[in-house]
Write an enzyme that holds these catalytic residues in place. Structure first.
Site, PDB file in Angstrom:
ATOM      1  N   SER A   1      46.244 -17.161 -20.166  1.00 53.44           N
ATOM      2  CA  SER A   1      47.417 -16.876 -19.427  1.00 53.44           C
ATOM      3  C   SER A   1      48.056 -17.477 -20.711  1.00 53.44           C
ATOM      4  O   SER A   1      47.683 -17.834 -22.009  1.00 53.44           O
ATOM      5  CB  SER A   1      47.627 -18.634 -18.859  1.00 53.44           C
ATOM      6  OG  SER A   1      48.761 -18.893 -18.420  1.00 53.44           O
TER       7      SER A   1
ATOM      8  N   SER B   1      37.319 -12.980  -7.089  1.00 55.56           N
ATOM      9  CA  SER B   1      38.100 -11.592  -6.680  1.00 55.56           C
ATOM     10  C   SER B   1      38.866 -11.412  -4.727  1.00 55.56           C
ATOM     11  O   SER B   1      38.809 -10.508  -4.246  1.00 55.56           O
ATOM     12  CB  SER B   1      37.833 -10.955  -7.219  1.00 55.56           C
ATOM     13  OG  SER B   1      36.801 -10.798  -7.097  1.00 55.56           O
ATOM     14  N   THR B   2      38.720 -12.249  -4.063  1.00 52.09           N
ATOM     15  CA  THR B   2      39.239 -12.624  -2.614  1.00 52.09           C
ATOM     16  C   THR B   2      40.809 -12.563  -2.544  1.00 52.09           C
ATOM     17  O   THR B   2      41.119 -12.569  -1.547  1.00 52.09           O
ATOM     18  CB  THR B   2      38.885 -13.297  -1.753  1.00 52.09           C
ATOM     19  OG1 THR B   2      39.004 -14.865  -2.414  1.00 52.09           O
ATOM     20  CG2 THR B   2      36.508 -13.622  -1.807  1.00 52.09           C
TER      21      THR B   2
ATOM     22  N   THR C   1      35.131 -12.073 -10.915  1.00 55.26           N
ATOM     23  CA  THR C   1      34.789 -13.694 -10.133  1.00 55.26           C
ATOM     24  C   THR C   1      36.572 -14.226  -9.535  1.00 55.26           C
ATOM     25  O   THR C   1      37.458 -13.713  -9.544  1.00 55.26           O
ATOM     26  CB  THR C   1      34.489 -14.290 -10.686  1.00 55.26           C
ATOM     27  OG1 THR C   1      35.658 -14.464 -12.151  1.00 55.26           O
ATOM     28  CG2 THR C   1      33.321 -13.869 -12.127  1.00 55.26           C
TER      29      THR C   1
ATOM     30  N   TYR D   1      45.325 -28.012 -18.024  1.00 53.00           N
ATOM     31  CA  TYR D   1      45.628 -26.294 -18.168  1.00 53.00           C
ATOM     32  C   TYR D   1      45.373 -25.117 -19.273  1.00 53.00           C
ATOM     33  O   TYR D   1      44.336 -24.534 -19.729  1.00 53.00           O
ATOM     34  CB  TYR D   1      46.198 -25.917 -16.654  1.00 53.00           C
ATOM     35  CG  TYR D   1      46.592 -24.108 -16.446  1.00 53.00           C
ATOM     36  CD1 TYR D   1      45.698 -23.790 -16.239  1.00 53.00           C
ATOM     37  CD2 TYR D   1      47.633 -23.859 -16.835  1.00 53.00           C
ATOM     38  CE1 TYR D   1      45.463 -22.480 -15.850  1.00 53.00           C
ATOM     39  CE2 TYR D   1      47.243 -22.557 -17.017  1.00 53.00           C
ATOM     40  CZ  TYR D   1      46.460 -21.714 -16.282  1.00 53.00           C
ATOM     41  OH  TYR D   1      46.518 -19.863 -16.092  1.00 53.00           O
TER      42      TYR D   1
ATOM     43  N   GLY E   1      44.774 -12.154  -4.753  1.00 50.95           N
ATOM     44  CA  GLY E   1      46.397 -12.233  -6.232  1.00 50.95           C
ATOM     45  C   GLY E   1      45.448 -10.810  -7.365  1.00 50.95           C
ATOM     46  O   GLY E   1      45.156 -10.171  -7.345  1.00 50.95           O
ATOM     47  N   ILE E   2      45.546 -11.722  -7.424  1.00 54.02           N
ATOM     48  CA  ILE E   2      45.833 -10.462  -9.424  1.00 54.02           C
ATOM     49  C   ILE E   2      43.815 -10.212  -9.388  1.00 54.02           C
ATOM     50  O   ILE E   2      43.516  -9.730 -10.208  1.00 54.02           O
ATOM     51  CB  ILE E   2      45.224 -11.052 -10.904  1.00 54.02           C
ATOM     52  CG1 ILE E   2      47.071 -11.653 -10.897  1.00 54.02           C
ATOM     53  CG2 ILE E   2      45.364 -10.844 -11.889  1.00 54.02           C
ATOM     54  CD1 ILE E   2      47.250 -12.599 -12.224  1.00 54.02           C
ATOM     55  N   GLY E   3      42.682 -11.100  -8.924  1.00 48.41           N
ATOM     56  CA  GLY E   3      41.169 -10.927  -8.864  1.00 48.41           C
ATOM     57  C   GLY E   3      40.752  -9.661  -7.652  1.00 48.41           C
ATOM     58  O   GLY E   3      40.358  -9.156  -8.164  1.00 48.41           O
TER      59      GLY E   3
END
Length: 264
Positions: A141, A15-16, A13, A154, A18-20
């Site tokens: 995190s 995932s367009t 999810t 957060y 960065g980390i994803g």
């Protein structure tokens, strides 16, 4: 160690970028069919174009869905079909004082960071159970254990992911499905770069140097003394998705550069 995920289907999810995005890319390199997800068709198309360009022999699909709403989660569930690996990477963050954090904002963080993973896990676990194999990973995190005073909302949502992952590991013990949390620390992701883009333009500093300064000021307990790359975080995620990680479940795996001052 050679990680091979041939015959597996993975959903990552948010995932367009960065980390994803990097996690999806490495899963594809490892042989998995990968479903990427973003909020808009445009962002999904851009990511797919990049992935197909960089890995023309890998198989990627894309489903746009806003996971901050139950309807968006259901759209992703309906579109994805049967999967073997679920990487719950969708999340939002931002600094805000406790007194300025309204109920609406608390609910927004809870729905996106926690309930998206609840809803997707509930939908996809049964088929994993039938097959006797599955991987569910929550991207938490270091803030889950090192609650930041300037974004308590957060931190609370990230701590909840630890409880969710551990509880699911116990609920589905012995099924062949593993449940784990990966805890990144400061990482030079797209989001980090966007936050400090103006500073980089004004000072001429590299993003790596800006990250070092940020860590020295805000995360002085770091033993790495630098930010992680998205590849370093994604490598841990892909490992816990692999067959080689079959004895790791219910764990909180830190990729935080030693920010959390703890020997366990």
């Amino acid at each position: 160690m050679l990680i091979t995920l041939e015959g597996k289907t993975a959903l990552v999810t948010a995932s367009t970028g960065g980390i994803g995005f990097t996690t999806a890319k490495i899963l594809g390199e490892s042989g998995a069919t990968v479903i990427i997800n973003g909020r808009s068709q445009e962002s999904v198309n851009r990511a797919l174009d990049k992935l197909h360009s960089e890995l023309p022999n890998a198989t990627f699909q894309g489903i746009p869905a806003d996971l901050s709403r139950s309807e968006g989660c259901q759209a992703l569930i309906d579109g994805a079909g049967e999967i073997d690996i679920l990487v719950n990477n969708a999340g939002i963050y931002g600094a805000l004082d406790f007194y300025d954090t309204s109920d609406e904002i608390w609910n927004q963080y809870w729905e996106t960071n926690v309930m998206s993973g609840v809803r997707l896990s509930r939908a996809f676990i049964p088929k994993m159970q039938e097959k006797g194999w599955g991987r569910v990973v929550f991207i938490s995190s270091e803030s889950s254990r090192n609650i930041p005073a300037d974004m308590i909302h957060y931190g609370v949502s990230k701590t909840a992911q630890l409880s969710l992952s551990r509880g699911l590991a116990k609920r589905f013990a012995g099924t062949g499905i593993t449940f784990n949390c990966v805890l990144p620390g400061p990482t030079i992701s797209d989001g980090f770069a966007a936050m400090f883009e103006q500073q980089a333009a004004q000072t001429g500093q590299s993003m790596e140097d800006i990250a070092k300064d940020f860590i020295a000021e805000n995360r002085p307990s770091s033993v790495l003394k630098r930010a992680a790359s998205v590849e370093e975080v994604a490598n841990m995620i892909v490992y816990v998705c692999s067959e080689q990680a079959s004895a790791t479940s219910g764990a909180a795996l830190r990729v935080d550069g030693g920010v959390v001052d703890d020997i366990v």
